[in-house]
Design a protein around this motif. Structure first.
Motif, PDB file in Angstrom:
ATOM      1  N   MET A   1       0.624  -1.297   0.187  1.00 35.70           N
ATOM      2  CA  MET A   1       0.279   0.139  -0.133  1.00 35.70           C
ATOM      3  C   MET A   1       1.060   1.434  -0.230  1.00 35.70           C
ATOM      4  N   LEU A   2       2.348   1.107   0.647  1.00 37.92           N
ATOM      5  CA  LEU A   2       2.857   2.182   1.152  1.00 37.92           C
ATOM      6  C   LEU A   2       3.180   2.394  -0.589  1.00 37.92           C
ATOM      7  N   GLN A   3       4.524   1.280  -0.988  1.00 39.05           N
ATOM      8  CA  GLN A   3       4.791   0.994  -1.673  1.00 39.05           C
ATOM      9  C   GLN A   3       3.418   2.403  -3.297  1.00 39.05           C
ATOM     10  N   LEU A   4       2.200   1.807  -3.339  1.00 38.89           N
ATOM     11  CA  LEU A   4       0.949   2.804  -3.988  1.00 38.89           C
ATOM     12  C   LEU A   4       1.129   3.765  -4.163  1.00 38.89           C
ATOM     13  N   GLY A   5       1.381   4.675  -2.845  1.00 38.93           N
ATOM     14  CA  GLY A   5       1.206   5.355  -3.072  1.00 38.93           C
ATOM     15  C   GLY A   5       2.570   6.556  -2.869  1.00 38.93           C
TER      16      GLY A   5
ATOM     17  N   ASN B   1      -3.837  13.484   6.692  1.00 42.14           N
ATOM     18  CA  ASN B   1      -3.781  14.044   5.629  1.00 42.14           C
ATOM     19  C   ASN B   1      -3.277  12.578   4.888  1.00 42.14           C
ATOM     20  N   CYS B   2      -2.861  11.913   5.717  1.00 41.31           N
ATOM     21  CA  CYS B   2      -2.292  10.700   4.871  1.00 41.31           C
ATOM     22  C   CYS B   2      -2.630   9.245   5.293  1.00 41.31           C
ATOM     23  N   GLN B   3      -2.353   8.143   3.882  1.00 38.83           N
ATOM     24  CA  GLN B   3      -3.363   7.506   3.670  1.00 38.83           C
ATOM     25  C   GLN B   3      -2.718   5.952   5.248  1.00 38.83           C
ATOM     26  N   LEU B   4      -1.650   6.334   5.175  1.00 37.67           N
ATOM     27  CA  LEU B   4      -0.828   5.196   6.760  1.00 37.67           C
ATOM     28  C   LEU B   4      -1.925   5.872   7.705  1.00 37.67           C
ATOM     29  N   GLY B   5      -2.346   6.949   8.277  1.00 34.66           N
ATOM     30  CA  GLY B   5      -2.477   7.384   9.222  1.00 34.66           C
ATOM     31  C   GLY B   5      -4.388   7.078   9.254  1.00 34.66           C
ATOM     32  N   VAL B   6      -4.432   7.170   8.592  1.00 34.29           N
ATOM     33  CA  VAL B   6      -6.180   6.984   8.224  1.00 34.29           C
ATOM     34  C   VAL B   6      -6.458   5.524   8.416  1.00 34.29           C
ATOM     35  N   LYS B   7      -5.479   5.001   7.865  1.00 33.33           N
ATOM     36  CA  LYS B   7      -5.848   3.453   7.926  1.00 33.33           C
ATOM     37  C   LYS B   7      -5.788   2.932   9.794  1.00 33.33           C
ATOM     38  N   LEU B   8      -4.406   3.550  10.074  1.00 36.25           N
ATOM     39  CA  LEU B   8      -4.568   2.938  11.450  1.00 36.25           C
ATOM     40  C   LEU B   8      -5.300   4.150  12.559  1.00 36.25           C
ATOM     41  N   VAL B   9      -5.971   5.107  12.286  1.00 38.66           N
ATOM     42  CA  VAL B   9      -6.834   5.663  13.112  1.00 38.66           C
ATOM     43  C   VAL B   9      -8.286   4.927  13.029  1.00 38.66           C
ATOM     44  N   SER B  10      -8.590   5.017  11.569  1.00 37.47           N
ATOM     45  CA  SER B  10     -10.056   3.962  11.741  1.00 37.47           C
ATOM     46  C   SER B  10      -9.918   2.835  11.987  1.00 37.47           C
ATOM     47  N   SER B  11      -8.905   2.021  12.307  1.00 37.87           N
ATOM     48  CA  SER B  11      -8.845   0.769  12.813  1.00 37.87           C
ATOM     49  C   SER B  11      -9.421   0.571  14.284  1.00 37.87           C
ATOM     50  N   VAL B  12     -10.601   0.374  14.323  1.00 44.01           N
ATOM     51  CA  VAL B  12     -11.766  -0.406  15.372  1.00 44.01           C
ATOM     52  C   VAL B  12     -11.553  -1.921  15.790  1.00 44.01           C
TER      53      VAL B  12
END
Length: 430
Positions: free
Chosen positions: A147-151, A419-430
């Motif tokens: 996912m990081l490489q894709l970004g 604003n970061c894809q990685l941060g959004v993924k981590l914040v969204s995890s429940v």
């Protein structure tokens, strides 16, 4: 530290944008049934936070804008009550409804209290309050490297756009003179951060046209550059090279009515001698001397090997035995611009300049070539790239390393986790 009872507006905007709030049986503070059909498009300029939203209040569909605040009273604090730009707001979204709000005509604006999982707040606080190299360092193992490489592509384009914007602004200042702008950008990078500003000032004090009139004489090019740099404004005896440069510059100074910069602007302290401005100025003179039509040549080159060869320039013979005027060095060797320096120039000057020129001249092959140069250059070697490597992210090329620099410097340093894809993924995890 982020106060858990006082979440920033950007967090609430993130919750709204990604529809991470409870959506069942919504009701406004005023008691109306509410359905969110479309939460709208986030606004990055002034005005309401989200445009073109669609909601249903009881049986009526409303289309308009959404404004988000921590407390409803922030509406008055931000002076929206008398601002017609906010008259199209159809819903006021808040965490605390401590007052009602109105449009400029006095109409009441419906208010929604935003309810969301407590875990999201906890995830966000963990990131923002982290004291590690990057906020998500302790959770980085959860990130999918693919996912990081894709970004990387988006990050690289962002970084390139920042660099190209500076070029566009300088181009406008130079009345769209590509030659002058290229020379000024190139000269600035010859300063390699520490002496970037005096190098740029030096380039602006001499027109390319003036330099090209003396292109066939390395000595005269050096006289012009060293003279206008202010480094000849010393009284040195016993240095024939220095004295001859001063005499030549005295003639050229009067001929072209030159105005140089102050010599005290140059920094020597805490620099390795090969990076002294004296060496770099001589190397810049050599580049002009050796290259026929420097800017045109750049547009023609199609490979990174050719570019590296172009930048294989060395300071004039005097500098084989000196790092500064009138001070012979025990270390006697040619002062050639190294591979690392050449790569820095390619990444920070050639690539963005080709990209801008290709865009402005509608020559898309030049834009593609600029990106290919990055893909064909090895990854940069610095502490940031090394730290990413320690986290398991390997930069395969300069394209990747530039993307990782953008991620660290723009997002991680200011903790723009939402604003970061990685941060959004981590914040969204429940």
């Amino acid at each position: 530290m982020t106060d858990p009872q006082n979440m920033p507006e950007e967090f609430l905007q993130y919750i709204w944008q990604n529809k991470l709030f409870a959506t069942n049986q919504l009701q406004t503070v005023e008691g109306d049934r509410l359905e969110i059909i479309d939460q709208g498009r986030k606004n990055t300029d002034s005005g309401p936070d989200f445009f073109n939203a669609r909601i249903k209040l009881d049986d009526t569909i409303w289309v308009g804008n959404i404004e988000i605040h921590k407390s409803a009273s922030d509406w008055q604090k931000h002076e929206h009550t008398n601002d017609k730009a906010y008259d199209n707001v159809i819903l006021h979204v808040v965490e605390t409804a401590d007052t009602s709000v109105t449009r400029t005509n006095g109409e009441l604006i419906p208010t929604l209290i935003l309810h969301y999982p407590e875990q999201l707040k906890h995830n966000y606080q963990n990131l923002i309050n982290a004291q590690t190299w990057i906020a998500c360092e302790n959770q980085f193992h959860k990130v999918d490297p693919i996912m990081l490489q894709l970004g990387f592509n988006r990050l690289m384009i962002e970084r390139l756009e920042t660099k190209t914007q500076a070029i566009v602004e300088q181009l406008e200042q130079n009345n769209n003179n590509w030659e002058e702008t290229f020379f000024q950008i190139l000269a600035r990078m010859f300063g390699f951060k520490v002496n970037a500003v005096p190098f740029e000032l030096l380039a602006k004090s001499l027109t390319v046209q003036t330099l090209l009139k003396h292109k066939n004489s390395l000595f005269q090019l050096e006289a012009l550059l060293f003279g206008n740099s202010g480094l000849l404004n010393q009284q040195l005896l016993g240095d024939d090279y220095f004295i001859r440069l001063r005499e030549e510059y005295s003639f050229l100074y009067k001929k072209y009515k030159l105005k140089g910069i102050e010599g005290h602007l140059w920094k020597f302290m805490r620099l390795r001698p090969p990076n002294f401005p004296t060496i770099r100025i001589s190397q810049l003179a050599a580049l002009i001397y050796q290259t026929e039509g420097l800017f045109s040549k750049i547009l023609e080159i199609e490979s990174t090997d050719e570019l590296k060869q172009l930048f294989k320039v060395k300071a004039s013979e005097y500098w084989d035995t000196h790092y500064n005027f009138n001070k012979a060095s025990k270390n006697t060797k040619p002062k050639e611009l190294g591979d690392t320096a050449a790569q820095i120039l390619i990444i920070n000057v050639i690539v963005p300049f080709l990209f801008v020129y290709g865009e402005k001249q509608n020559k898309h092959h030049l834009k593609n070539r600029a990106l290919e140069f990055l893909e064909n250059l090895p990854a940069e070697s610095n502490s940031i790239i090394s730290n990413w490597s320690d986290l398991g992210i390997q930069a395969r090329s300069a394209f990747d390393s530039q993307a990782l620099l953008q991620l660290k410097n723009y997002y991680c340093e200011s903790k723009k986790c939402l604003n970061c894809q990685l941060g959004v993924k981590l914040v969204s995890s429940v």
